[in-house]
Design a protein around this motif. Structure first.
Motif, PDB file in Angstrom:
ATOM      1  N   HIS A  69       0.825  -1.213   0.000  1.00 44.40           N
ATOM      2  CA  HIS A  69       0.000   0.000   0.000  1.00 44.40           C
ATOM      3  C   HIS A  69       0.862   1.267   0.000  1.00 44.40           C
ATOM      4  O   HIS A  69       0.550   2.253  -0.667  1.00 44.40           O
ATOM      5  CB  HIS A  69      -0.921   0.011   1.222  1.00 44.40           C
ATOM      6  CG  HIS A  69      -1.944  -1.089   1.218  1.00 44.40           C
ATOM      7  ND1 HIS A  69      -2.886  -1.250   0.221  1.00 44.40           N
ATOM      8  CD2 HIS A  69      -2.169  -2.100   2.099  1.00 44.40           C
ATOM      9  CE1 HIS A  69      -3.649  -2.299   0.492  1.00 44.40           C
ATOM     10  NE2 HIS A  69      -3.223  -2.843   1.637  1.00 44.40           N
ATOM     11  N   SER A  70       1.956   1.227   0.765  1.00 47.12           N
ATOM     12  CA  SER A  70       2.793   2.428   0.900  1.00 47.12           C
ATOM     13  C   SER A  70       3.761   2.605  -0.262  1.00 47.12           C
ATOM     14  O   SER A  70       4.248   3.704  -0.518  1.00 47.12           O
ATOM     15  CB  SER A  70       3.585   2.373   2.201  1.00 47.12           C
ATOM     16  OG  SER A  70       4.543   1.313   2.156  1.00 47.12           O
ATOM     17  N   GLY A  71       4.038   1.496  -0.978  1.00 46.93           N
ATOM     18  CA  GLY A  71       5.005   1.562  -2.074  1.00 46.93           C
ATOM     19  C   GLY A  71       6.441   1.486  -1.606  1.00 46.93           C
ATOM     20  O   GLY A  71       7.367   1.611  -2.418  1.00 46.93           O
ATOM     21  N   GLU A  72       6.649   1.262  -0.315  1.00 46.37           N
ATOM     22  CA  GLU A  72       8.010   1.185   0.221  1.00 46.37           C
ATOM     23  C   GLU A  72       8.711  -0.067  -0.283  1.00 46.37           C
ATOM     24  O   GLU A  72       8.154  -1.164  -0.268  1.00 46.37           O
ATOM     25  CB  GLU A  72       7.971   1.172   1.755  1.00 46.37           C
ATOM     26  CG  GLU A  72       9.345   1.125   2.394  1.00 46.37           C
ATOM     27  CD  GLU A  72       9.295   0.901   3.902  1.00 46.37           C
ATOM     28  OE1 GLU A  72      10.375   0.900   4.514  1.00 46.37           O
ATOM     29  OE2 GLU A  72       8.183   0.730   4.453  1.00 46.37           O
ATOM     30  N   ARG A  73       9.946   0.098  -0.757  1.00 48.72           N
ATOM     31  CA  ARG A  73      10.744  -1.026  -1.250  1.00 48.72           C
ATOM     32  C   ARG A  73      12.099  -1.000  -0.531  1.00 48.72           C
ATOM     33  O   ARG A  73      13.046  -0.344  -0.972  1.00 48.72           O
ATOM     34  CB  ARG A  73      10.927  -0.930  -2.762  1.00 48.72           C
ATOM     35  CG  ARG A  73       9.625  -1.109  -3.528  1.00 48.72           C
ATOM     36  CD  ARG A  73       9.772  -0.799  -5.002  1.00 48.72           C
ATOM     37  NE  ARG A  73       8.515  -1.065  -5.688  1.00 48.72           N
ATOM     38  CZ  ARG A  73       8.235  -2.167  -6.384  1.00 48.72           C
ATOM     39  NH1 ARG A  73       9.159  -3.115  -6.499  1.00 48.72           N
ATOM     40  NH2 ARG A  73       7.065  -2.335  -6.975  1.00 48.72           N
ATOM     41  N   ARG A  74      12.155  -1.716   0.586  1.00 51.55           N
ATOM     42  CA  ARG A  74      13.312  -1.651   1.487  1.00 51.55           C
ATOM     43  C   ARG A  74      14.498  -2.472   1.011  1.00 51.55           C
ATOM     44  O   ARG A  74      15.632  -2.252   1.421  1.00 51.55           O
ATOM     45  CB  ARG A  74      12.920  -2.154   2.878  1.00 51.55           C
ATOM     46  CG  ARG A  74      11.931  -1.280   3.606  1.00 51.55           C
ATOM     47  CD  ARG A  74      11.523  -1.934   4.915  1.00 51.55           C
ATOM     48  NE  ARG A  74      12.672  -2.330   5.715  1.00 51.55           N
ATOM     49  CZ  ARG A  74      12.598  -3.151   6.756  1.00 51.55           C
ATOM     50  NH1 ARG A  74      11.435  -3.663   7.110  1.00 51.55           N
ATOM     51  NH2 ARG A  74      13.671  -3.448   7.444  1.00 51.55           N
ATOM     52  N   PHE A  75      14.246  -3.466   0.176  1.00 56.33           N
ATOM     53  CA  PHE A  75      15.292  -4.435  -0.156  1.00 56.33           C
ATOM     54  C   PHE A  75      15.834  -4.159  -1.559  1.00 56.33           C
ATOM     55  O   PHE A  75      15.137  -4.379  -2.553  1.00 56.33           O
ATOM     56  CB  PHE A  75      14.748  -5.858  -0.032  1.00 56.33           C
ATOM     57  CG  PHE A  75      14.189  -6.141   1.337  1.00 56.33           C
ATOM     58  CD1 PHE A  75      15.020  -6.530   2.376  1.00 56.33           C
ATOM     59  CD2 PHE A  75      12.834  -5.976   1.598  1.00 56.33           C
ATOM     60  CE1 PHE A  75      14.521  -6.776   3.641  1.00 56.33           C
ATOM     61  CE2 PHE A  75      12.316  -6.219   2.864  1.00 56.33           C
ATOM     62  CZ  PHE A  75      13.165  -6.618   3.887  1.00 56.33           C
ATOM     63  N   SER A  76      17.088  -3.671  -1.622  1.00 58.11           N
ATOM     64  CA  SER A  76      17.682  -3.239  -2.882  1.00 58.11           C
ATOM     65  C   SER A  76      18.727  -4.227  -3.383  1.00 58.11           C
ATOM     66  O   SER A  76      19.468  -4.824  -2.603  1.00 58.11           O
ATOM     67  CB  SER A  76      18.341  -1.868  -2.715  1.00 58.11           C
ATOM     68  OG  SER A  76      17.378  -0.904  -2.350  1.00 58.11           O
ATOM     69  N   CYS A  77      18.778  -4.370  -4.718  1.00 61.43           N
ATOM     70  CA  CYS A  77      19.770  -5.227  -5.368  1.00 61.43           C
ATOM     71  C   CYS A  77      21.065  -4.442  -5.529  1.00 61.43           C
ATOM     72  O   CYS A  77      21.068  -3.327  -6.077  1.00 61.43           O
ATOM     73  CB  CYS A  77      19.239  -5.682  -6.732  1.00 61.43           C
ATOM     74  SG  CYS A  77      20.464  -6.584  -7.713  1.00 61.43           S
TER      75      CYS A  77
END
Length: 350
Positions: A312-320
């Protein structure tokens, strides 16, 4: 009747004590220099004074000429008998000026006072660590000597300290001798019970100086401090990943060894850590108590709800780290990483 008093002409430059006789003065100086010329041939113990050596020898000979008139116990010296008698009389002549606690023995009183003063008179010459108590200092020194005389018969573990050895044995036997009177939970160690009791009392005596967080135990505070410093002192020797605590490193190592010591009694599924087992157990009839306020979806665990909320928030904490793509969950990142691994394998075949 007249009495003559001899002038005290011998004065100690260290502490100011004065003496009438040179022999007593010299004997006193040994308390400052640490010289102990009188050595026991049976056990190697050494003493500043000859009379103390003689008293010590009685321990080896089994001579105990001073009996207790109350219980019949016998002691090698009159002084030890006097201390013992306090267990019958309840006499506690040593009182703490800070908190009012009283003690039967001067040694216990001195140990207690260090809790208030923070004094740590025992210092390690190897690493500089300091300690309030002689017993803790001696335990610490064994970590440098590598001496581990206490071996576990059930696994290869060895220990320098008998207390730690006994605790370890309980991990095999499952014995939990410390029980909570409020909820019935039982624990292997008394300090674990004390930490648990703070859950009932709400007591969080260990506060972070950088933020307003507080914690029930010192170890929890120490872990929290790593979130401020970013320190990760525990490294994996297989893949060089680093972790803030030894326990997290231990769980991580199971990804390399494949060890899964926590198994489900219902279906036999095995897991590398206890938290995953607990989550799994909820699938066997666990209630979905965690509700999304946005769409109403229900989840078994709060972690699942948190992952869902990122949609819902669009948060993407895990990055490549390879291509900078970002993902909502760690699982999605792991799936993505396989695409890079596959590309690398194909390029190597060309």
């Amino acid at each position: 009747m007249e009495t003559s008093t001899k002038e005290k002409s011998f004065s100690c430059e260290e502490c100011g004590a004065t003496f009438s006789y040179k022999t007593n003065y010299k004997r006193h100086l040994q308390t400052h220099t640490g010289v102990k010329p009188y050595r026991c041939e049976l056990c190697g113990s050494s003493f500043s004074y000859n009379y103390r050596l003689k008293l010590h020898i009685q321990i080896h000979n089994g001579v105990k000429p001073h009996p207790c008139l109350v219980c019949g116990s016998a002691f090698s010296t009159k002084k030890v008998l006097e201390l013992h008698v306090r267990t019958h009389t309840g006499e506690k002549p040593y009182s703490c000026e800070t908190c009012g606690s009283t003690f039967s023995y001067n040694s216990n009183y001195k140990r207690h006072v260090r809790m208030h003063s923070g004094e740590k008179p025992y210092s390690c010459d190897v690493c500089g660590s300091t300690f309030s108590y002689d017993s803790n200092f001696k335990k610490h020194m064994k970590t440098h000597s590598g001496d581990k005389p206490y071996a576990c018969k059930m696994c290869p573990s060895q220990f320098s300290d008998p207390t730690n050895f006994k605790r370890h044995v309980r991990t095999h036997t499952g014995e939990k001798t410390y029980s909570c009177e409020l909820c019935g939970s039982s624990f292997l160690r008394n300090d674990h019970l004390k930490s648990h009791m703070r859950k009932h009392s709400g007591d969080r005596p260990h506060a972070c100086e950088l933020c307003e967080s507080s914690f029930p135990t010192k170890s929890h505070l120490k872990r929290h401090m790593y979130t401020h410093t970013g320190e990760r002192p525990h490294s994996c020797q297989v893949c060089n990943s680093s972790f803030s605590t030894r326990s997290v490193l231990k769980v991580h190592m199971r990804t390399h060894t494949g060890e899964k010591p926590f198994s489900c009694d219902v279906c036999g599924s095995a897991f590398s850590d206890r938290a995953n087992l607990k989550r799994h157990m909820l699938t066997h009839g666990g209630e979905k108590r965690f509700s999304c306020e946005v769409c109403g979806c229900l989840f078994l665990t709060n972690d699942y709800l948190k992952s869902h909320m990122r949609k819902h928030s669009g948060e993407r904490r895990f990055s490549c780290e390879v291509c900078c793509s970002a993902f909502v969950t760690k699982l999605h990142l792991k799936r993505h990483m396989k695409t890079h691994t596959l590309k690398t394998q194909l390029l190597n075949q060309i």
